[in-house]
Design a protein around this motif. Structure first.
Motif, mmCIF file in Angstrom:
data_model
loop_
_atom_site.group_PDB
_atom_site.id
_atom_site.type_symbol
_atom_site.label_atom_id
_atom_site.label_comp_id
_atom_site.label_asym_id
_atom_site.label_seq_id
_atom_site.Cartn_x
_atom_site.Cartn_y
_atom_site.Cartn_z
ATOM 1 N N PHE A 1 -2.773 -26.250 21.642
ATOM 2 C CA PHE A 1 -3.174 -24.871 21.367
ATOM 3 C C PHE A 1 -4.542 -24.808 20.696
ATOM 4 O O PHE A 1 -4.898 -25.660 19.883
ATOM 5 C CB PHE A 1 -2.145 -24.178 20.463
ATOM 6 N N GLY B 1 2.468 -19.967 22.497
ATOM 7 C CA GLY B 1 1.434 -19.021 22.891
ATOM 8 C C GLY B 1 1.483 -18.538 24.298
ATOM 9 O O GLY B 1 0.516 -18.590 24.995
ATOM 10 N N ASN C 1 -4.743 -26.061 16.971
ATOM 11 C CA ASN C 1 -4.961 -24.916 17.890
ATOM 12 C C ASN C 1 -6.452 -24.646 17.838
ATOM 13 O O ASN C 1 -7.090 -25.026 16.941
ATOM 14 C CB ASN C 1 -4.269 -23.790 17.214
ATOM 15 N N GLU D 1 0.838 -29.007 17.269
ATOM 16 C CA GLU D 1 0.034 -28.178 18.156
ATOM 17 C C GLU D 1 -1.431 -28.601 18.245
ATOM 18 O O GLU D 1 -2.128 -28.187 19.168
ATOM 19 C CB GLU D 1 0.113 -26.711 17.712
ATOM 20 N N ARG E 1 -3.076 -21.278 24.723
ATOM 21 C CA ARG E 1 -2.500 -22.563 25.104
ATOM 22 C C ARG E 1 -3.313 -23.175 26.238
ATOM 23 O O ARG E 1 -3.499 -22.573 27.295
ATOM 24 C CB ARG E 1 -1.045 -22.374 25.542
ATOM 25 N N GLY F 1 1.456 -21.617 17.660
ATOM 26 C CA GLY F 1 1.678 -21.424 19.089
ATOM 27 C C GLY F 1 3.148 -21.580 19.416
ATOM 28 O O GLY F 1 3.890 -20.611 19.521
ATOM 29 N N SER G 1 -5.330 -25.899 16.835
ATOM 30 C CA SER G 1 -4.328 -25.320 15.950
ATOM 31 C C SER G 1 -4.036 -26.235 14.766
ATOM 32 O O SER G 1 -3.916 -27.448 14.931
ATOM 33 C CB SER G 1 -3.026 -25.086 16.720
ATOM 34 N N VAL H 1 -4.446 -16.948 19.681
ATOM 35 C CA VAL H 1 -4.007 -18.306 19.974
ATOM 36 C C VAL H 1 -3.946 -18.463 21.488
ATOM 37 O O VAL H 1 -3.463 -17.577 22.191
ATOM 38 C CB VAL H 1 -2.631 -18.598 19.357
#
Length: 469
Positions: free
Chosen positions: A322, A23, A51, A345, A272, A339, A334, A270
């Motif tokens: 994420f 991401g 995420n 994730e 991070r 991501g 997530s 998305v």
């Protein structure tokens, strides 16, 4: 999606690293088709494979703590190096909050850092065959570098000026590579962002980085440019400050939503968590005069992280690599493959492990108690989980605090341990653990990519040698 396997020497541990999808990008909310349209990964090393997202919510009002007693409070400057505004070891500006290790003197910490930096530089800095005068921080034999690594290297070069007599020449050579390899697939703004991954000879190809950017790399590059202006001025061959502002504005246009959320490339909803570099955003606001960074963005980052801790990790205070569904009022971790394109994730893993470094650093420089509170929850968990022994840190964690895997005593993830240095700085309650973290990192410094940088930069912060613009 391409996968690589890294074998840690001296250990039976094998860590899988993933290239290609995570991401870091931006752009329009329409998904981009094909491999080039997937968001870019830039935390490339030691990923064994997981995420959240949401709308604005109600931001909290920033508050600050009074400076805490510091037995090793940085002393006043001891050197005045011509042409350098902030030489390494000078500690010109004491931190406004937090604590420092009190089991080592400034002189001994500086000696450890000088040695580690010299080893890091000798091992990692290489010439770029296709960029005359360009240098890079080596990534793998298949890909000479990634933008994330270039950002780390530029930050280290600018802070180590005063120890390294060639720091500015190194910085300029790194910047030469960054600007020679723009994110060519991004319209208009790409010339001020870096193609996130380069081939073995340093060229850009659709099969390597695809001309897309990774936001974390450009975030560090932008801050390093602002710091270079403070360190050396902008009257040389590069106008560092203007280059930094150009990158900041390009990220705002490409990588950010109006509500302050960072966004993915092919999947813009998305986000991070390790892109939430709070201290960087404060510096960007100061450099550009744009309060979007210091208010909208920081408030949004806090809202997202507070939701992750409160709803999904109430006991451990962790957050996932994420967050997805950031276009809704109820973002979630997530479920995987959205991501970086990996199954881990939703865990506190190879991306999120950087968060104590970013947020602890901001707290000691800004005194914003929101980030102290966030990090305190995490540090209480780490102390409990490891019995205050950094060597017992797992290679990753589910959000409920259960280890994804444990490999000690064969191998401990230095990238999971190093950032905790900055996390432990936020509260005197962590003094003993901070001391242990310093000793562990000083005695177990490695030069392999990613782990090295995630030890060395937090060691600079913990020793009182960090500064901002």
């Amino acid at each position: 999606m391409k996968r690589r396997i890294f074998l840690h020497s001296g250990s039976a541990v094998v860590a899988a690293a993933v290239t290609g999808c995570g991401g870091g990008g931006g752009g329009s909310d329409a998904a981009v088709a094909g491999d080039a349209g997937t968001a870019v990964s830039s935390a490339e090393l030691a990923r064994n494979s997981a995420n959240l997202g949401g709308s604005t919510g109600t931001p909290s009002t920033p508050s600050t703590d009074a400076p805490a007693p510091q037995p090793q409070q940085p002393e006043q400057p001891t050197s005045n190096v011509p042409g350098i505004g902030y030489p390494f070891g000078s500690r010109l500006t004491p931190y406004v909050a937090g604590i420092l290790p009190n089991n080592a003197s400034n002189a001994s910490m500086d000696a450890v850092i000088r040695s580690a930096y010299d080893r890091w530089k000798a091992n990692g800095i290489v010439d770029v065959p296709t960029v005359p005068g360009g240098k890079a921080l080596r990534f793998t034999s298949s890909y000479i570098t990634v933008s994330e690594g270039m950002g780390y290297a530029m930050l280290l070069a600018v802070v180590m000026a005063g120890h390294d007599p060639n720091a500015r020449a190194l910085f300029d050579a790194l910047l030469t590579t960054v600007r020679a390899r723009p994110a060519y697939s991004i319209p208009t703004h790409g010339r001020y962002l870096m193609d996130w991954r380069l081939t073995a000879n340093g060229s850009s190809t659709d099969a390597a980085g695809g001309g897309w950017n990774a936001m974390d790399g450009d975030l560090d590059i932008a801050l390093a440019l602002l710091m270079a202006d403070k360190q050396w001025g902008s009257g040389g061959s590069w106008n560092y400050k203007q280059e930094g502002i150009n990158t900041i504005n390009a990220m705002k246009a490409w990588n950010m939503k109006p509500d302050g959320t960072t966004k993915g490339l092919g999947t813009p909803d998305v986000s991070r968590t390790s892109d939430y570099m709070i201290g960087h955003f404060r510096a960007f606001a100061k450099a550009t005069g744009d309060s979007y960074w210091s208010t909208t963005v920081i408030d949004r980052c806090y809202w997202l992280i507070n939701r992750m801790q409160t709803v999904y990790s109430p006991s451990a205070g962790l957050m996932p690599d994420f967050i997805v569904q950031t276009n809704t009022s109820a973002p979630v971790p997530s479920p995987g493959f959205m991501g970086d394109g990996v199954a881990t994730e939703m865990y506190y893993y190879a991306n999120a492990q950087r968060n104590p470094w970013r947020w602890g650093t901001d707290y000691v420089l800004s005194g914003d108690v929101r980030w102290k509170n966030v990090v305190n929850k995490m540090m209480a968990f780490f102390k409990s989980d490891t019995g205050s022994d950094p060597a017992r840190t797992a290679t990753g964690y589910h959000l409920d605090g259960v280890a994804v895997s444990r490999t000690y005593p064969d191998w401990t993830s230095k990238g999971m341990v190093g950032p905790q240095l900055c996390g432990a700085m936020v509260d005197p309650a962590h003094q003993a653990y901070l001391n242990s973290l310093w000793t562990y990192n000083a005695n177990n410094f490695v030069v392999s990519y990613y782990e090295s940088e995630l030890q060395l930069i937090p060691m600079l912060v913990a020793s009182g040698n960090w500064w901002t613009v």
